[in-house]
Write a protein that holds these residues in place. Sequence first.
Motif, PDB file in Angstrom:
ATOM      1  N   GLN A   1       0.897  -1.273   0.106  1.00 27.39           N
ATOM      2  CA  GLN A   1      -0.015   0.113   0.034  1.00 27.39           C
ATOM      3  C   GLN A   1       0.818   1.260   0.076  1.00 27.39           C
ATOM      4  O   GLN A   1       1.891   1.143   0.719  1.00 27.39           O
TER       5      GLN A   1
ATOM      6  N   TRP B   1       0.307   5.560   0.239  1.00 28.64           N
ATOM      7  CA  TRP B   1      -0.555   6.779   0.321  1.00 28.64           C
ATOM      8  C   TRP B   1       0.241   7.798   0.808  1.00 28.64           C
ATOM      9  O   TRP B   1       1.334   7.857   1.682  1.00 28.64           O
TER      10      TRP B   1
ATOM     11  N   HIS C   1      -3.212  12.628  -2.035  1.00 27.33           N
ATOM     12  CA  HIS C   1      -3.114  11.521  -2.912  1.00 27.33           C
ATOM     13  C   HIS C   1      -4.077  10.349  -2.734  1.00 27.33           C
ATOM     14  O   HIS C   1      -4.024   9.875  -1.377  1.00 27.33           O
ATOM     15  N   SER C   2      -4.731   9.886  -3.585  1.00 28.25           N
ATOM     16  CA  SER C   2      -5.527   8.434  -2.990  1.00 28.25           C
ATOM     17  C   SER C   2      -4.579   7.452  -2.810  1.00 28.25           C
ATOM     18  O   SER C   2      -3.466   7.085  -3.486  1.00 28.25           O
ATOM     19  N   GLN C   3      -5.124   6.539  -1.933  1.00 27.85           N
ATOM     20  CA  GLN C   3      -4.362   5.379  -1.631  1.00 27.85           C
ATOM     21  C   GLN C   3      -4.082   4.428  -2.724  1.00 27.85           C
ATOM     22  O   GLN C   3      -5.255   3.997  -3.547  1.00 27.85           O
ATOM     23  N   GLN C   4      -3.221   3.983  -2.929  1.00 29.54           N
ATOM     24  CA  GLN C   4      -2.929   2.637  -4.104  1.00 29.54           C
ATOM     25  C   GLN C   4      -2.692   1.470  -3.287  1.00 29.54           C
ATOM     26  O   GLN C   4      -1.663   1.565  -2.400  1.00 29.54           O
ATOM     27  N   CYS C   5      -2.916   0.393  -3.965  1.00 30.87           N
ATOM     28  CA  CYS C   5      -2.682  -0.913  -3.440  1.00 30.87           C
ATOM     29  C   CYS C   5      -2.472  -1.941  -4.523  1.00 30.87           C
ATOM     30  O   CYS C   5      -3.063  -1.844  -5.617  1.00 30.87           O
TER      31      CYS C   5
ATOM     32  N   LEU D   1       6.340   3.676  -7.322  1.00 27.66           N
ATOM     33  CA  LEU D   1       5.110   4.248  -7.247  1.00 27.66           C
ATOM     34  C   LEU D   1       5.441   5.888  -6.445  1.00 27.66           C
ATOM     35  O   LEU D   1       4.983   6.984  -6.805  1.00 27.66           O
TER      36      LEU D   1
END
Length: 63
Positions: free
Chosen positions: A18, A20, A24-28, A44
């Motif tokens: 994950q 974040w 910014h939006s959380q990415q996983c 990322l």
Amino acid sequence: MVLIREQQQNPDCQFQAQVWMKKHSQQCGCFLTRKAAELWADTLKARIIAADTIKALRHPTGY
């Protein structure tokens, strides 16, 4: 922030990464190896920081 944790329930997703960051939006994502998860998360995070830096240089506050 980067968080990598081992998944016990899903054999197709042994590690979940994950990323974040503020504003910014959380990415996983799911990965089979810890190394792949770390590489994805670090890449990322670096891309987000680079994009934010370029945006700040192009549009400085007060202009």
